[in-house]
Design a protein around this motif. Structure first.
Motif, PDB file in Angstrom:
ATOM      1  N   ARG A  37     -34.263   7.642 -19.653  1.00 11.17           N
ATOM      2  CA  ARG A  37     -34.571   8.676 -20.523  1.00 11.17           C
ATOM      3  C   ARG A  37     -35.285   7.926 -21.841  1.00 11.17           C
ATOM      4  N   THR A  38     -36.189   8.732 -22.169  1.00 11.88           N
ATOM      5  CA  THR A  38     -37.285   8.141 -23.320  1.00 11.88           C
ATOM      6  C   THR A  38     -37.094   9.005 -24.223  1.00 11.88           C
ATOM      7  N   ASN A  40     -39.594  10.845 -25.002  1.00  7.26           N
ATOM      8  CA  ASN A  40     -40.318  11.738 -24.724  1.00  7.26           C
ATOM      9  C   ASN A  40     -39.576  12.433 -23.521  1.00  7.26           C
ATOM     10  N   GLU A  43     -38.105   9.567 -17.615  1.00  5.70           N
ATOM     11  CA  GLU A  43     -39.055   9.144 -17.050  1.00  5.70           C
ATOM     12  C   GLU A  43     -38.617   8.421 -15.442  1.00  5.70           C
TER      13      GLU A  43
END
Length: 74
Positions: A37-38, A40, A43
């Motif tokens: 989890r980023t 943005n 990923e």
């Protein structure tokens, strides 16, 4: 941008990745992916067991020096 549809796989859900996406990730059928989890979103990257080991060590260091790291973050 490609759109992926979530499909039922037994009692779970999954997505089908095209050959193009697999090639961009540098993986093939049977390989594992890491999900992170980023800021943005989510990923996907090829699974790297060395990275997992390094993160485990980092978590231990962060737990051990939690108070010092909080002070440094001020």
């Amino acid at each position: 941008m490609q759109h992926l549809k979530i499909t039922a796989i037994g009692n779970s859900a999954g997505i089908i990745l095209s050959k193009d996406i697999l090639a961009q990730l540098g993986v093939e059928k049977g390989d594992s992916l890491s999900v992170v989890r980023t800021p943005n979103g989510i990923e996907l990257s090829p699974y790297d067991p060395t990275f997992d080991e390094q993160m485990e060590v980092a978590r231990g260091v962060m737990a051990r020096y939690r108070d010092a790291l909080r002070e440094l973050a001020k």
